[in-house]
Enzyme design. Structure first.
Site, PDB file in Angstrom:
ATOM      1  CB  CYS A   1      -4.562   4.850   3.350  1.00  0.00           C
ATOM      2  SG  CYS A   1      -6.117   4.054   2.857  1.00  0.00           S
TER       3      CYS A   1
ATOM      4  CG  HIS B   1      -1.746   1.505   1.568  1.00  0.00           C
ATOM      5  ND1 HIS B   1      -1.547   1.659   2.922  1.00  0.00           N
ATOM      6  CD2 HIS B   1      -3.083   1.527   1.375  1.00  0.00           C
ATOM      7  CE1 HIS B   1      -2.721   1.761   3.535  1.00  0.00           C
ATOM      8  NE2 HIS B   1      -3.668   1.692   2.622  1.00  0.00           N
TER       9      HIS B   1
ATOM     10  CD  GLU C   1       1.915   1.574   3.659  1.00  0.00           C
ATOM     11  OE1 GLU C   1       0.849   1.376   4.289  1.00  0.00           O
ATOM     12  OE2 GLU C   1       2.012   2.423   2.748  1.00  0.00           O
TER      13      GLU C   1
END
Length: 246
Positions: free
Chosen positions: A98, A181, A183
């Site tokens: 990001c 993202h 994660e």
């Protein structure tokens, strides 16, 4: 394997918690907006970590952030950019996520500008085959939360993924970047949506993407971290012993 995690988030606990859960490697975290910078590239002194002293990191992950990479009033961004320039020149494998994607694109000569929000679970299309996509379908589902965009690629970078909002992933030599993202868990996704200064309708539209089906569909993107670690290992195996942080 030991990586530096550059936490560029502004006081939220999500980045460290999520990366420590998803990345199967030891991490030393640097809260860069609080002035915690990694040691200079090429320093002769060992790097102090919880696992003991290291001569060098094997790789780097740069997190998301609520700031913009072009913010002139945040001196830590310029300081970090100089460190990252040295890490790139030194051949260190880097994954930008990001904000990290945008920072690396800007450092490499690309252009980042503000625009409309991409918020919620969305689909991304692979533009080029690459080991970073091993185990991922095409297209694949991701969680996105950003209003800054890479609007011009660095001249020597390869576009790896995109969607209707633009650049979603690129590669430059040993550097990978993704706009989304991998994660994030559902808790983080909902918290980030609700934190935005947007209309109630926009917030609800983004929350409506947080279904069981989309969350399940996004699970394969976590493979990106394993694929990056494979890239780190391959880079170390191919490099002369003096190449990384010598």
């Amino acid at each position: 394997m030991h990586l530096a995690l550059i936490d560029a988030s502004l006081g939220t606990p999500h980045a460290q918690r999520n990366f420590e859960r998803e990345v199967d490697a030891s991490l030393t975290v640097y809260d860069v907006n609080e002035g915690q910078m990694p040691p200079p590239i090429g320093a002769t002194e060992p790097i102090q970590t919880d696992d003991g002293p290291l001569q060098s990191f094997d790789g780097v992950i740069i997190s998301g952030s609520q700031s913009s990479v072009y913010d002139d009033h945040r001196p830590w961004i310029q300081e970090l950019a100089r460190w990252v320039e040295g890490a790139i020149a030194d051949g260190l494998p880097i994954l930008g996520v990001c904000w990290g994607h945008q920072l690396l694109a800007q450092i490499l000569g690309g252009t980042v500008r503000g625009g409309s929000y991409e918020l919620g679970y969305v689909q991304v299309h692979q533009e080029e085959e690459d080991p970073i996509w091993q185990g991922l379908p095409d297209p694949f589902t991701v969680f996105a939360t950003h209003s800054d965009h890479v609007v011009e690629l660095p001249s020597d970078a390869r576009l790896l993924a995109s969607n209707e909002t633009g650049v979603q992933a690129l590669r430059y030599k040993q550097v990978y970047t993704v706009q989304f993202h991998p994660e994030y868990d559902l808790k983080t996704a909902k918290a980030m949506i609700r934190s935005k200064d947007l209309s109630a309708d926009s917030i609800q539209q983004a929350l409506d993407t947080c279904t069981d089906a989309t969350v399940e569909a996004a699970q394969p993107t976590r493979r990106i971290f394993d694929n990056f670690l494979d890239h780190v290992s391959a880079t170390a195996a191919e490099a002369p012993s003096s190449a990384l942080n010598a």
